[in-house]
Write a protein that holds these residues in place. Structure first.
Motif, short mmCIF file in Angstrom:
data_model
loop_
_atom_site.label_atom_id
_atom_site.label_comp_id
_atom_site.label_asym_id
_atom_site.label_seq_id
_atom_site.Cartn_x
_atom_site.Cartn_y
_atom_site.Cartn_z
N ASP A 180 -6.51 24.61 -0.88
CA ASP A 180 -5.87 25.30 -1.99
C ASP A 180 -4.66 26.11 -1.56
N GLN A 181 -4.57 26.43 -0.29
CA GLN A 181 -3.46 27.23 0.21
C GLN A 181 -2.24 26.41 0.59
N LEU A 182 -2.37 25.10 0.55
CA LEU A 182 -1.24 24.23 0.86
C LEU A 182 -0.29 24.15 -0.33
N THR A 183 0.95 23.76 -0.06
CA THR A 183 1.87 23.51 -1.16
C THR A 183 1.42 22.27 -1.90
N GLU A 184 1.92 22.07 -3.08
CA GLU A 184 1.52 20.90 -3.87
C GLU A 184 1.84 19.61 -3.14
N GLY A 185 3.04 19.56 -2.52
CA GLY A 185 3.43 18.36 -1.78
C GLY A 185 2.55 18.12 -0.57
N GLU A 186 2.24 19.19 0.16
CA GLU A 186 1.38 19.07 1.34
C GLU A 186 -0.01 18.59 0.94
N ARG A 187 -0.54 19.16 -0.12
CA ARG A 187 -1.89 18.81 -0.58
C ARG A 187 -1.95 17.36 -1.02
N GLU A 188 -0.95 16.92 -1.75
CA GLU A 188 -0.93 15.54 -2.23
C GLU A 188 -0.92 14.56 -1.06
N LYS A 189 -0.14 14.85 -0.02
CA LYS A 189 -0.01 13.92 1.09
C LYS A 189 -1.22 13.94 2.01
N ILE A 190 -1.80 15.11 2.23
CA ILE A 190 -2.98 15.16 3.11
C ILE A 190 -4.18 14.51 2.43
N LEU A 191 -4.28 14.64 1.11
CA LEU A 191 -5.37 13.98 0.39
C LEU A 191 -5.21 12.46 0.43
N LYS A 192 -3.97 12.01 0.36
CA LYS A 192 -3.71 10.56 0.45
C LYS A 192 -4.07 10.06 1.84
N MET A 193 -3.73 10.85 2.85
CA MET A 193 -4.06 10.48 4.22
C MET A 193 -5.56 10.35 4.40
N HIS A 194 -6.30 11.32 3.91
CA HIS A 194 -7.76 11.29 4.05
C HIS A 194 -8.37 10.15 3.24
N ALA A 195 -7.77 9.81 2.11
CA ALA A 195 -8.30 8.70 1.31
C ALA A 195 -8.17 7.39 2.07
N ILE A 196 -7.03 7.20 2.75
CA ILE A 196 -6.83 5.99 3.54
C ILE A 196 -7.83 5.95 4.69
N ALA A 197 -8.01 7.08 5.37
CA ALA A 197 -8.95 7.14 6.49
C ALA A 197 -10.39 6.93 6.02
N ASP A 198 -10.74 7.53 4.89
CA ASP A 198 -12.11 7.39 4.38
C ASP A 198 -12.41 5.94 4.02
N LEU A 217 0.83 -1.20 0.00
CA LEU A 217 0.00 0.00 0.00
C LEU A 217 0.87 1.25 0.00
N GLU A 218 0.50 2.22 -0.83
CA GLU A 218 1.19 3.50 -0.84
C GLU A 218 0.65 4.33 0.32
N ILE A 219 1.45 4.47 1.36
CA ILE A 219 1.02 5.11 2.60
C ILE A 219 1.60 6.52 2.70
N ALA A 220 0.79 7.44 3.19
CA ALA A 220 1.28 8.79 3.48
C ALA A 220 2.01 8.74 4.82
N HIS A 221 3.30 9.06 4.82
CA HIS A 221 4.09 9.00 6.05
C HIS A 221 4.12 10.35 6.75
N MET A 222 4.27 10.33 8.04
CA MET A 222 4.27 11.56 8.83
C MET A 222 5.62 12.27 8.68
N ASP A 223 5.84 12.84 7.51
CA ASP A 223 7.06 13.62 7.28
C ASP A 223 6.76 15.10 7.46
N ALA A 224 7.71 15.96 7.15
CA ALA A 224 7.54 17.39 7.39
C ALA A 224 6.34 17.96 6.64
N GLU A 225 6.14 17.52 5.40
CA GLU A 225 5.04 18.06 4.60
C GLU A 225 3.68 17.66 5.16
N LEU A 226 3.54 16.40 5.56
CA LEU A 226 2.25 15.94 6.07
C LEU A 226 1.94 16.56 7.43
N VAL A 227 2.95 16.64 8.27
CA VAL A 227 2.74 17.27 9.58
C VAL A 227 2.35 18.73 9.41
#
Length: 220
Positions: A71-89, A47-57
């Motif tokens: 929309d105000q997040l950086t591209e990297g932050e947005r990508e990782k937080i969306l992945k996190m929410h997808a796993i949780a959802d 599974l491609e997991i979002a890890h708790m790195d600097a961008e996700l934190v």
């Protein structure tokens, strides 16, 4: 019975993994006695997991406490937080959970902790209240199938075990009811007894599966 998510954290595959063999006995029992149950398997090592790195934190903090929009997040932050929410959802969409993992170096494989990190989302899986945090996943049920090379139960090693203990704490924190863990241990200490130990755990898994089938999900 509803929907069951079968989550494994062992890269060896069922031919070599004792835990996965025990897990198979559990799942086959569900399939035989509750064929209408929808079952999905997640192999955490694939599974491609979002890890708790600097961008996700950073992303989690900005959205939760600093009034940022997605929309105000950086591209990297947005990508990782969306992945996190997808796993949780996806996790939220299931009623029952079976975790299968070994004890490695006193704890679970790192991929399991990384996966659980994705489930801790304020407002989605737990809430901050005046009396402290409150799990929002009430009514759901989980079980852990845990294999161990050493002997922990009833020995001084029990205080050092932090794999099953952490999983139970994490799931309970989120509001999930956790059944008694199925444990196959001392597998490295008594190699001549491996078959006996695994077969006993399989029997316990079959009983636990039947118990889970009889336990209805309670809506919160």
């Amino acid at each position: 019975m509803g929907k069951l998510l079968y989550i494994t954290a062992n890269p060896k595959g069922i031919e070599k993994s004792k835990g996965l063999k025990i897990g198979e006995a559990f799942i086959k029992t569900i399939q035989a006695e509750s064929p209408e149950t929808e079952i999905k398997t997640i192999d955490l090592f694939k599974l491609e997991i979002a890890h708790m790195d600097a961008e996700l934190v950073s992303a989690r903090g900005k959205l939760a406490g600093y009034g940022y929009t997605l929309d105000q997040l950086t591209e990297g932050e947005r990508e990782k937080i969306l992945k996190m929410h997808a796993i949780a959802d996806e996790f939220l969409s299931f009623d029952y959970f079976v975790f299968v993992s070994p004890i490695w170096n006193l704890s679970s494989p790192a991929v399991l902790k990384a996966y659980l990190d994705n489930l801790f989302i304020a407002g989605k899986t737990f809430a901050h209240t005046a009396t402290g945090p409150k799990g929002l996943l009430t009514g759901k049920k989980a079980i852990h199938i845990n294999t161990r090379g050493g002997l922990y139960t009833g020995t001084p090693m029990a205080e050092l075990e932090s794999g099953d203990r952490y999983l139970r704490i994490a799931l309970t924190f989120l509001g999930i009811e956790v059944m008694d863990t199925i444990i196959a241990e001392a597998l490295d200490l008594y190699p001549q007894k491996i078959t006996e130990i695994v077969e006993k755990a399989k029997e316990e898994a079959i009983v636990a599966a039947k118990e889970m089938i009889k336990s209805p999900i309670l809506l919160s």
